[in-house]
Scaffold this active site. Structure first.
Site, short mmCIF file in Angstrom:
data_model
loop_
_atom_site.label_atom_id
_atom_site.label_comp_id
_atom_site.label_asym_id
_atom_site.label_seq_id
_atom_site.Cartn_x
_atom_site.Cartn_y
_atom_site.Cartn_z
N ASP A 67 58.85 -44.83 -1.50
CA ASP A 67 58.01 -45.62 -0.60
C ASP A 67 57.26 -46.70 -1.38
O ASP A 67 57.21 -47.86 -0.97
CB ASP A 67 57.03 -44.70 0.13
CG ASP A 67 56.04 -45.48 0.98
OD1 ASP A 67 56.46 -46.13 1.95
OD2 ASP A 67 54.83 -45.44 0.66
N GLU A 82 60.84 -39.18 -2.18
CA GLU A 82 60.43 -39.99 -1.03
C GLU A 82 59.07 -40.66 -1.30
O GLU A 82 58.89 -41.85 -1.02
CB GLU A 82 60.33 -39.09 0.21
CG GLU A 82 59.76 -39.76 1.43
CD GLU A 82 59.21 -38.73 2.41
OE1 GLU A 82 58.31 -39.10 3.20
OE2 GLU A 82 59.66 -37.58 2.38
N GLU A 84 64.25 -43.63 1.44
CA GLU A 84 63.21 -43.80 0.42
C GLU A 84 63.50 -42.94 -0.81
O GLU A 84 63.29 -43.39 -1.95
CB GLU A 84 61.84 -43.45 1.00
CG GLU A 84 61.34 -44.45 2.03
CD GLU A 84 60.00 -44.09 2.61
OE1 GLU A 84 59.28 -45.02 3.04
OE2 GLU A 84 59.65 -42.89 2.63
N ASP A 143 63.25 -41.07 5.59
CA ASP A 143 62.74 -40.43 4.36
C ASP A 143 63.83 -40.35 3.30
O ASP A 143 63.56 -40.52 2.10
CB ASP A 143 62.22 -39.03 4.67
CG ASP A 143 60.94 -39.04 5.50
OD1 ASP A 143 60.32 -40.12 5.63
OD2 ASP A 143 60.58 -37.98 6.04
#
Length: 237
Positions: free
Chosen positions: A52, A48, A124, A121
């Site tokens: 991002d 995650e 990502e 999440d």
């Protein structure tokens, strides 16, 4: 074909990609709650973190190259809409990824499979898995293919994060009117309660919404009202 292989193949069909390293996608779909109490189980928080950054860079590059006449400030605002939690949640819902996430029984019973933060999440983490397995260019294509609709909505000022505020602005444009959110009913067990709300103007029902909190059901009712009234939204409010 064993159950694990079938599970991975089903996910790959949803994502339209076939991973070389199957462990990566399995980790991307594993919530930290599932790893608690289990030895040597990897979960998706590290992926995650990477995803991002990959998503931010990819969207930044895309906006920079495709919208050459847009100033920095406007591009920053558009990017924040495209990569926000709500947009990631929309992608997760499109993939129907919630049913594939590994999580604890307790997390599942409290609505984890539909929780915005968990789904966002996970998106990502999946992006990071693609990046690690195939490299940046493949990850970039994967992102643009999946986020294209959201990018277009952001550039056309059609993304609204607070539907209640937007509805109020529109309805009160020509003067004060009475806008009320009425909780009609709720059902389900205490740990998974569903709330049903109507939004009314001068006692006329404009929209209805359901949510797993009163706040969510009100936002969905406002969203429904905006759609019914066929108003064009004008960006983040």
């Amino acid at each position: 074909m064993d159950e694990k292989t079938n599970y991975i193949e089903n996910v790959e069909k949803r994502l339209n990609i076939c991973f070389k390293d199957k462990e990566l996608i399995e980790i991307a779909l594993t919530h930290s709650s599932y790893a608690n109490g289990r030895k040597n189980v990897k979960f998706n928080e590290r992926l995650e973190f990477l995803g991002d950054s990959v998503l931010q860079l990819c969207i930044s590059e895309y906006l920079f190259s495709m919208y050459k006449n847009k100033p920095e400030g406007e591009l920053t605002k558009k990017r924040s809409l495209i990569v926000c939690e709500n947009s990631l949640y929309e992608i997760a819902r499109k993939w129907d990824i919630g049913k594939y996430i590994k999580m604890s029984r307790g997390e599942e019973l409290t609505g984890g499979r539909e929780r915005t933060s968990i789904l966002a999440d996970c998106v990502e983490a999946i992006i990071a898995a693609v990046h690690v397995d195939f490299g940046y260019e493949r990850a970039r294509k994967f992102i643009i293919d999946n986020f294209n609709g959201i990018i277009q909505k952001a550039m056309e000022n059609k993304i609204v994060l607070d539907y209640k505020t937007r509805l109020q602005e529109i309805l009160q444009k020509n003067g004060d009117v009475s806008i009320d959110y009425v909780l009609i009913s709720y059902d389900g067990p205490p740990h998974r309660r569903k709330f049903y709300t109507e939004v009314c103007m001068d006692k006329n029902v404009l929209g209805k919404g359901m949510g797993y909190s009163k706040k969510e059901s009100e936002q969905n009712a406002a969203h429904n009202a905006l759609n019914k009234l066929d108003f064009k939204t004008s960006g983040r409010v």
